[in-house]
Write an enzyme that holds these catalytic residues in place. Sequence first.
Site, short mmCIF file in Angstrom:
data_model
loop_
_atom_site.label_atom_id
_atom_site.label_comp_id
_atom_site.label_asym_id
_atom_site.label_seq_id
_atom_site.Cartn_x
_atom_site.Cartn_y
_atom_site.Cartn_z
N ASP A 141 67.17 11.38 -24.06
CA ASP A 141 66.80 12.59 -24.81
C ASP A 141 65.50 13.15 -24.22
OD1 ASP A 141 66.04 14.48 -26.88
OD2 ASP A 141 67.41 13.41 -28.21
N SER A 143 68.52 19.20 -29.90
CA SER A 143 69.36 18.06 -29.55
C SER A 143 70.76 18.14 -30.15
CB SER A 143 68.69 16.75 -30.00
OG SER A 143 67.53 16.52 -29.26
N GLU A 189 71.80 5.90 -26.21
CA GLU A 189 70.74 6.91 -26.10
C GLU A 189 69.35 6.29 -26.02
OE1 GLU A 189 69.27 11.11 -28.03
OE2 GLU A 189 69.47 9.42 -29.37
N ASP A 199 62.12 11.91 -25.50
CA ASP A 199 61.87 13.22 -26.12
C ASP A 199 60.58 13.23 -26.95
OD1 ASP A 199 62.79 15.91 -27.13
OD2 ASP A 199 62.94 14.81 -29.02
N ASP A 202 69.99 15.80 -22.84
CA ASP A 202 70.39 16.96 -23.64
C ASP A 202 69.57 18.20 -23.27
OD1 ASP A 202 68.17 15.66 -24.63
OD2 ASP A 202 68.85 15.59 -26.71
ZN LIG Z 1 63.20 16.97 -29.27
#
Ligand SMILES: [Zn+2]
Length: 364
Positions: A39, A80, A249, A254, A296
């Site tokens: 992510d 996301s 994931e 992120d 993503d």
């Molecule tokens: Zn984010």
Amino acid sequence: MTKKPVIILVALMLPFIQSFHKLEPQQEKPKNIILMIGDGMGLSQISAALIANGNKLNMERFRHIGLVKTFAADNLVTKSGAAATAFASGTKTKNGFIGLTQSRKPLHSILEIAHQRGLGTGLVVTSYIQHATPASFYAHVPDRYDYEGITLDLLNGSVDIAVGGGRKFFEKRKDELSLLDSLEKRGYEIFNSLSKAEKKSNSGRMMVIANHDHMPPMHAGRGKYLSKAAEFTIDKLKKNENGFFLLVEGSQIDWGGHANDKEYIINELIDFDRAIGRVLDFAEADGNTLVIVTADHETGGFSVEGGSLQNFEVIGDFTSAEHTATMVPLFAFGPGSEAFTGIFDNTDIFRKMMAAYAFELEKP
Ligand SMILES: [Zn+2]
């Protein structure tokens, strides 16, 4: 006479040709697909981890590499949920939506389709099991923050094995339902840690809800949880003779981007890369598994401005505390991986996975 040198050349090359075949299994269709999402993982995040890890990453083992356009239906910069819905179900949607079209019609995800066809299905994450990326594979809600609603969708049974955090949305809910009891009644084993599941599980259907909240970050001692959870889940799912679909994931790359915290990004990415290594070890030995690694979106507008390979040092800076619209890289390995080269849309990842499984697309 003139043919001799050619024959000798081919003979000399044979060991290399054979070892190449060992690296890249040459089968048409994979039985299993493992989709791994970093992510917020852009190229600079990967570059920073590469430098900090001594100029080596497991990602270098991939031979088929592409670039992915990430935009959402209603915004150039995706969130996301919209991005994950795009690669889970092949349809662009609005930011904030999970598993729904823009007009709120439920979409069928690759995980749900695999489940309908008798394949094993799994999710392994370092966030809540209900977080936007994993939720897009089993839930259908117009608000990605409706975590209790997302948890209800787990009762539909499409996920055989889920490993991650988020126990608080199963218990002490506003609707006062006890969803862990409901899941147990539906034949799921329930564990509150990965080590307990490793020791005691005796079926192929379980919820391993390893934390009340998200899983802790690497810098707070998560250790090798992600690699172990991926290996554990593969070990269970591979018993399904129809094959399996697994989502893994690295959820918190992120969060390092949102916090503009370079060390957070690097630690999470190196951990994600370790899980990639374990997954590739399985896929190489198995020969029947397509592994796809992508993101993503990018987070933070991060760039590597300098540093030193000798000192494992990264000097970097950020242009944003949010996601950005830059394309993200994709890496593929195993049967069907050739289809994942070039520049394509995030919705194409769904179509390419469907084609790899030889599943027919539904008529719109
Ligand atoms: Zn984010």
